[in-house]
Motif scaffolding. Structure first.
Motif, PDB file in Angstrom:
ATOM      1  N   VAL A  90     -10.520   6.389   7.618  1.00 12.27           N
ATOM      2  CA  VAL A  90     -10.478   4.460   7.655  1.00 12.27           C
ATOM      3  C   VAL A  90      -9.492   5.013   5.866  1.00 12.27           C
ATOM      4  CG1 VAL A  90     -10.172   2.541   7.647  1.00 12.27           C
ATOM      5  CG2 VAL A  90     -11.632   3.768   9.302  1.00 12.27           C
ATOM      6  N   PHE A  91     -10.292   5.152   4.685  1.00 11.73           N
ATOM      7  CA  PHE A  91      -9.639   5.073   3.456  1.00 11.73           C
ATOM      8  C   PHE A  91      -8.334   6.183   3.826  1.00 11.73           C
ATOM      9  CE2 PHE A  91     -12.916   2.711   1.290  1.00 11.73           C
ATOM     10  CZ  PHE A  91     -12.431   1.672   1.540  1.00 11.73           C
ATOM     11  N   SER A  92      -8.513   7.287   4.357  1.00  9.85           N
ATOM     12  CA  SER A  92      -7.493   8.138   4.185  1.00  9.85           C
ATOM     13  C   SER A  92      -6.460   7.636   5.069  1.00  9.85           C
ATOM     14  CB  SER A  92      -8.092   9.838   4.678  1.00  9.85           C
ATOM     15  OG  SER A  92      -7.238  10.107   4.429  1.00  9.85           O
ATOM     16  N   ARG A  93      -6.235   6.897   6.692  1.00 11.06           N
ATOM     17  CA  ARG A  93      -5.298   6.490   6.936  1.00 11.06           C
ATOM     18  C   ARG A  93      -4.999   5.194   6.024  1.00 11.06           C
ATOM     19  NH1 ARG A  93      -8.491   6.511  12.612  1.00 11.06           N
ATOM     20  NH2 ARG A  93      -8.063   9.408  12.868  1.00 11.06           N
ATOM     21  N   LEU A  94      -5.457   4.404   5.536  1.00 10.21           N
ATOM     22  CA  LEU A  94      -4.986   2.891   5.032  1.00 10.21           C
ATOM     23  C   LEU A  94      -4.045   3.851   4.043  1.00 10.21           C
ATOM     24  CD1 LEU A  94      -4.704  -0.181   4.538  1.00 10.21           C
ATOM     25  CD2 LEU A  94      -7.363   0.084   3.625  1.00 10.21           C
ATOM     26  N   ARG A  95      -4.947   4.520   2.846  1.00 16.11           N
ATOM     27  CA  ARG A  95      -4.067   5.157   1.694  1.00 16.11           C
ATOM     28  C   ARG A  95      -2.303   5.577   2.589  1.00 16.11           C
ATOM     29  NH1 ARG A  95      -7.375   7.907  -0.209  1.00 16.11           N
ATOM     30  NH2 ARG A  95      -6.665  10.638   0.933  1.00 16.11           N
ATOM     31  N   ARG A  96      -2.942   6.442   3.590  1.00 18.83           N
ATOM     32  CA  ARG A  96      -1.520   6.813   3.969  1.00 18.83           C
ATOM     33  C   ARG A  96      -0.231   5.908   4.417  1.00 18.83           C
ATOM     34  NH1 ARG A  96      -4.212  11.276   6.030  1.00 18.83           N
ATOM     35  NH2 ARG A  96      -4.120   9.993   7.908  1.00 18.83           N
ATOM     36  N   ARG A  97      -0.793   4.770   5.434  1.00 20.79           N
ATOM     37  CA  ARG A  97       0.419   3.592   6.124  1.00 20.79           C
ATOM     38  C   ARG A  97       0.306   3.221   4.375  1.00 20.79           C
ATOM     39  NH1 ARG A  97       3.491   1.747   7.320  1.00 20.79           N
ATOM     40  NH2 ARG A  97       3.862   0.167   8.828  1.00 20.79           N
ATOM     41  N   ILE A  98      -0.308   2.362   3.307  1.00 22.06           N
ATOM     42  CA  ILE A  98       0.260   1.819   2.296  1.00 22.06           C
ATOM     43  C   ILE A  98       1.480   2.470   1.894  1.00 22.06           C
ATOM     44  CG2 ILE A  98      -0.402   1.011  -0.330  1.00 22.06           C
ATOM     45  CD1 ILE A  98      -2.882   0.339   1.406  1.00 22.06           C
ATOM     46  N   ARG A  99       1.046   3.946   1.042  1.00 24.28           N
ATOM     47  CA  ARG A  99       1.862   4.462   0.205  1.00 24.28           C
ATOM     48  C   ARG A  99       3.395   4.758   1.413  1.00 24.28           C
ATOM     49  NH1 ARG A  99      -1.273  10.347  -1.235  1.00 24.28           N
ATOM     50  NH2 ARG A  99      -1.778   9.205  -2.645  1.00 24.28           N
ATOM     51  N   GLU A 100       3.536   4.727   2.962  1.00 15.13           N
ATOM     52  CA  GLU A 100       4.929   4.920   3.717  1.00 15.13           C
ATOM     53  C   GLU A 100       5.453   3.930   3.523  1.00 15.13           C
ATOM     54  OE1 GLU A 100       3.108   4.898   7.604  1.00 15.13           O
ATOM     55  OE2 GLU A 100       2.470   7.344   7.449  1.00 15.13           O
ATOM     56  N   VAL A 101       5.405   1.811   3.122  1.00 15.46           N
ATOM     57  CA  VAL A 101       5.723   0.870   2.890  1.00 15.46           C
ATOM     58  C   VAL A 101       6.773   1.085   2.138  1.00 15.46           C
ATOM     59  CG1 VAL A 101       5.000  -1.076   2.222  1.00 15.46           C
ATOM     60  CG2 VAL A 101       3.663  -0.511   4.126  1.00 15.46           C
ATOM     61  N   ALA A 102       5.977   1.777   0.739  1.00 18.19           N
ATOM     62  CA  ALA A 102       7.152   1.720  -0.662  1.00 18.19           C
ATOM     63  C   ALA A 102       7.894   2.835   0.026  1.00 18.19           C
ATOM     64  CB  ALA A 102       6.392   1.999  -1.883  1.00 18.19           C
ATOM     65  N   ARG A 103       9.164   2.722  -0.629  1.00 23.58           N
ATOM     66  CA  ARG A 103       9.520   3.230  -1.142  1.00 23.58           C
ATOM     67  C   ARG A 103      10.056   4.994  -1.972  1.00 23.58           C
ATOM     68  NH1 ARG A 103      11.757  -0.811  -4.396  1.00 23.58           N
ATOM     69  NH2 ARG A 103      11.724   0.169  -6.433  1.00 23.58           N
ATOM     70  N   ASP A 104       9.312   5.845  -1.360  1.00 18.95           N
ATOM     71  CA  ASP A 104       9.061   7.195  -1.804  1.00 18.95           C
ATOM     72  C   ASP A 104       9.727   7.897  -1.157  1.00 18.95           C
ATOM     73  OD1 ASP A 104       6.950   5.402  -3.171  1.00 18.95           O
ATOM     74  OD2 ASP A 104       5.492   5.956  -2.351  1.00 18.95           O
ATOM     75  N   GLU A 105      10.167   8.138  -0.444  1.00 19.82           N
ATOM     76  CA  GLU A 105      11.053   8.599   0.286  1.00 19.82           C
ATOM     77  C   GLU A 105      12.331  10.173  -0.351  1.00 19.82           C
ATOM     78  OE1 GLU A 105      13.295   6.004   0.047  1.00 19.82           O
ATOM     79  OE2 GLU A 105      11.557   5.524   1.539  1.00 19.82           O
ATOM     80  N   ASP A 106      12.005   9.474  -1.590  1.00 19.21           N
ATOM     81  CA  ASP A 106      13.194  10.366  -2.584  1.00 19.21           C
ATOM     82  C   ASP A 106      11.745  11.457  -3.216  1.00 19.21           C
ATOM     83  OD1 ASP A 106      12.418   7.935  -3.643  1.00 19.21           O
ATOM     84  OD2 ASP A 106      14.456   8.068  -5.529  1.00 19.21           O
ATOM     85  N   LEU A 107      10.846  10.800  -3.839  1.00 20.37           N
ATOM     86  CA  LEU A 107       9.691  11.166  -4.563  1.00 20.37           C
ATOM     87  C   LEU A 107       8.731  12.186  -3.556  1.00 20.37           C
ATOM     88  CD1 LEU A 107       9.179   8.474  -7.412  1.00 20.37           C
ATOM     89  CD2 LEU A 107      10.484   9.978  -7.264  1.00 20.37           C
ATOM     90  N   THR A 108       7.749  13.254  -3.891  1.00 22.54           N
ATOM     91  CA  THR A 108       6.756  13.535  -3.373  1.00 22.54           C
ATOM     92  C   THR A 108       5.378  12.815  -3.703  1.00 22.54           C
ATOM     93  OG1 THR A 108       6.075  15.047  -5.357  1.00 22.54           O
ATOM     94  CG2 THR A 108       7.922  15.861  -3.531  1.00 22.54           C
ATOM     95  N   PRO A 109       5.069  13.007  -2.661  1.00 23.47           N
ATOM     96  CA  PRO A 109       3.392  12.471  -3.302  1.00 23.47           C
ATOM     97  C   PRO A 109       2.725  12.744  -4.261  1.00 23.47           C
ATOM     98  CG  PRO A 109       3.508  13.290  -1.092  1.00 23.47           C
ATOM     99  CD  PRO A 109       4.446  13.853  -1.904  1.00 23.47           C
ATOM    100  N   SER A 110       3.351  13.834  -5.091  1.00 21.71           N
ATOM    101  CA  SER A 110       2.063  14.523  -6.764  1.00 21.71           C
ATOM    102  C   SER A 110       2.904  13.361  -7.883  1.00 21.71           C
ATOM    103  CB  SER A 110       2.736  15.936  -7.026  1.00 21.71           C
ATOM    104  OG  SER A 110       1.380  16.367  -6.094  1.00 21.71           O
TER     105      SER A 110
END
Length: 158
Positions: A31-51
């Motif tokens: 659940v924490f892994s899914r929540l972390r992914r979902r929260i990251r999707e919310v921000a405008r990170d499309e131009d940056l890699t996860p790293s």
């Protein structure tokens, strides 16, 4: 999906560990892994890699740091961190300046754009999670989460 419908194949308890402890540990990680992914999707990170997002957040959280300290904190090779920082610098989100205590090293700090990005992303993520709790959970469910968080907080203490 509720906790009862999650895949339990990885929740095989070790000897002397209850089924419920193994299941809780497994389900919490999922659940924490899914929540972390979902929260990251919310921000405008499309131009940056996860790293890059992770490194940017780390600099925003801890302030000026050397590339070596950042690579150690992220658990990555110095070469990988150097590439990540170069990309963040190209985006105008960080700057590198000589370390006043050791001119051979450089300190990485956020630019104004980097600070705005980190703060804005944090705010967007917080707003999304707040609205998700408001819109998708009852008052009783929110209280259950608060009670569970108190238990999880106890787990994090030494």
């Amino acid at each position: 999906m509720n906790a009862g419908s999650m895949n339990r194949q990885a929740a095989v308890p070790a000897e002397g560990v209850s089924d419920s402890a193994a299941r809780a540990a497994h389900d919490l990680r999922v659940v924490f892994s899914r929540l972390r992914r979902r929260i990251r999707e919310v921000a405008r990170d499309e131009d940056l890699t996860p790293s890059q997002v992770s490194a940017l957040t780390l600099v925003g959280k801890h302030g000026a740091a050397t590339a070596s300290a950042l690579s150690s904190a992220e658990g990555v090779r110095p070469q990988s961190m150097a590439a990540t920082l170069a990309a963040l610098e190209r985006h105008g989100l960080i700057r590198r300046t000589p370390d006043p205590e050791d001119g051979r090293r450089q300190l990485v700090t956020l630019t104004d754009a980097g600070r705005a990005r980190v703060d804005g992303d944090r705010e967007l993520r917080g707003e999304w999670l707040t609205h998700a709790f408001q819109d998708r959970c009852s008052e009783e469910e929110r209280q259950t989460v608060l009670d569970a968080l108190a238990v999880l907080e106890r787990l994090t203490r030494p």
